[in-house]
Design an enzyme around this catalytic site. Sequence first.
Site, mmCIF file in Angstrom:
data_model
loop_
_atom_site.group_PDB
_atom_site.id
_atom_site.type_symbol
_atom_site.label_atom_id
_atom_site.label_comp_id
_atom_site.label_asym_id
_atom_site.label_seq_id
_atom_site.Cartn_x
_atom_site.Cartn_y
_atom_site.Cartn_z
ATOM 1 N N HIS A 192 141.914 17.804 -143.126
ATOM 2 C CA HIS A 192 141.389 19.163 -143.285
ATOM 3 C C HIS A 192 141.728 20.058 -142.105
ATOM 4 O O HIS A 192 140.843 20.726 -141.541
ATOM 5 C CB HIS A 192 139.876 19.112 -143.503
ATOM 6 C CG HIS A 192 139.400 20.180 -144.421
ATOM 7 N ND1 HIS A 192 138.078 20.482 -144.599
ATOM 8 C CD2 HIS A 192 140.078 21.030 -145.210
ATOM 9 C CE1 HIS A 192 137.959 21.463 -145.468
ATOM 10 N NE2 HIS A 192 139.165 21.815 -145.849
ATOM 11 N N HIS A 227 129.019 18.561 -139.517
ATOM 12 C CA HIS A 227 130.371 18.131 -139.893
ATOM 13 C C HIS A 227 130.211 16.944 -140.850
ATOM 14 O O HIS A 227 129.619 17.069 -141.919
ATOM 15 C CB HIS A 227 131.134 17.808 -138.605
ATOM 16 C CG HIS A 227 132.600 17.559 -138.748
ATOM 17 N ND1 HIS A 227 133.310 17.786 -139.897
ATOM 18 C CD2 HIS A 227 133.508 17.077 -137.840
ATOM 19 C CE1 HIS A 227 134.583 17.476 -139.708
ATOM 20 N NE2 HIS A 227 134.724 17.032 -138.463
ATOM 21 N N HIS A 266 130.514 26.464 -145.797
ATOM 22 C CA HIS A 266 131.718 25.981 -145.119
ATOM 23 C C HIS A 266 132.220 27.053 -144.182
ATOM 24 O O HIS A 266 132.170 28.244 -144.529
ATOM 25 C CB HIS A 266 132.806 25.617 -146.137
ATOM 26 C CG HIS A 266 133.818 24.681 -145.582
ATOM 27 N ND1 HIS A 266 134.899 25.125 -144.858
ATOM 28 C CD2 HIS A 266 133.894 23.326 -145.609
ATOM 29 C CE1 HIS A 266 135.603 24.082 -144.465
ATOM 30 N NE2 HIS A 266 135.018 22.971 -144.895
ATOM 31 N N ARG A 275 137.865 20.907 -153.245
ATOM 32 C CA ARG A 275 137.729 19.460 -153.426
ATOM 33 C C ARG A 275 136.541 19.116 -154.327
ATOM 34 O O ARG A 275 136.450 18.007 -154.852
ATOM 35 C CB ARG A 275 137.551 18.791 -152.054
ATOM 36 C CG ARG A 275 138.694 19.072 -151.101
ATOM 37 C CD ARG A 275 138.354 18.662 -149.681
ATOM 38 N NE ARG A 275 137.246 19.443 -149.127
ATOM 39 C CZ ARG A 275 136.726 19.266 -147.930
ATOM 40 N NH1 ARG A 275 137.208 18.326 -147.138
ATOM 41 N NH2 ARG A 275 135.725 20.012 -147.489
ATOM 42 N N ASP A 317 130.751 17.259 -149.353
ATOM 43 C CA ASP A 317 129.679 16.297 -149.083
ATOM 44 C C ASP A 317 128.609 16.296 -150.175
ATOM 45 O O ASP A 317 127.885 15.315 -150.330
ATOM 46 C CB ASP A 317 129.023 16.599 -147.724
ATOM 47 C CG ASP A 317 129.999 16.368 -146.589
ATOM 48 O OD1 ASP A 317 130.786 15.425 -146.685
ATOM 49 O OD2 ASP A 317 129.992 17.148 -145.618
#
Length: 379
Positions: A192, A227, A266, A275, A317
């Site tokens: 990323h 993160h 983000h 994603r 996530d």
Amino acid sequence: MEQEIKKGLAGVVVDTTAISKVNPETNSLLYRGYPVQELAETQPFEAVAYLLWHGELPTSDDLEHLRRTEREHRALADSVRAAIDLLPHDAHPMDEVRTAVSALGAIDLAGSGSVLDATGSAEENLARSVRLFAALPAIVAYGQRRRRGEELVEPRDDLDYAANFLWMTFGEDPDEIVIDAFNRSMVLYAEHSFNASTFTARVITSTLSDLYSAVVGAIGALKGPLHGGANEAVMHVFDEIGSAERVVPWLDAALAEKRKIMGFGHRVYKNGDSRVPTMRAALDALVAHYDRRDLADLSDALEREFMERKGIHPNLDYPSGPAYHLIGFDTPMFTPLFIASRVTGWTAHVMEQAASNALIRPLSAYDGPDERHVADLTP
Ligand code: CMC
């Protein structure tokens, strides 16, 4: 002169990279030019690792060669196991994996006469990258088994990377649906651009330190809940809420307390993370496979409510946390799984940084006391 401070380096372009392209306008992510969702849906993780390191997808011979080498380095080395076993059983798995990688580095670099010898050539760093990639599943799998008081499971030569990872963790032949979902997550987490952990790895590499030190530093950065730690934190949020009916009162209270809702938002993607749909499809398949509509209902309800109130989209996530839960991983193992994947991106960046290095050393604007002297202190 007033210096402009870019807090968090937001919006600052610090270098070029040919490894991945993040496009905030289209919310897209390309690995070496290929859309990540295409890779996740069609490629085994080993092929994507090869792509990140070499710039091209492997031929069938290249893939076979990588798979052979990977199989040779799958087993947990006795010395690494001994280093893990020295840690308390309730040590966080991120600390465990960080320690294991550090031990691996010390063992691998033993005998290098000076810090200069440890830096490594391009060929040595590629070989180290493959060894780390191959060794991490055993470290992570052993971590989960040790926490549960279970015996180590030896790797199997007849299984590819993703299936063998699941085998070493659970000691059972995994279903195809589960292998596919897990493989997708590995591909989606692999790279990323200049995220916090990758940038950490590049900073460490820029001092001519070794690849293992760069990965250990990157693991430290990944651990934080802003993160990588977010995938674990998402599951804690789901546990806290309990069921779809409780989403509204829970969210009312969380927002009143100004809590950050894990798995949303983000730094780069402000209109959705490309994603997510691919991982969501994998999660849906797992929900059907394990008959856990309750978990999907909870996840859908929180996403709907939060989007309605804040307009902030979920990140990777958000679906990967519950997917790992359904596969059977303990919640604290989620971020170590991220390590096993991201190690491919980190090491690709280590090699790219080393190939055209400049020491990374930014400036700061001082805002402490003016110059003063000890002699001026009154007794
Ligand atoms: N929950 C509640 N409010 C949020 C969230 C969230 N998850 N994300 C952003 N906001 C709000 C934030 O409070 C701020 O509001 P205001 O302007 O009123 O103060 C605004 O949106 C901008 O947020 P920010 O934190 O300044 O934006 P950022 O670009 O620095 O943060 C982020 C990005 C990922 C740190 C943040 O969205 C966050 O903390 N998310 C939760 C943790 C998380 O899911 N992290 C995983 C990131 S993706 C995977 C990875 O890269 O590892």
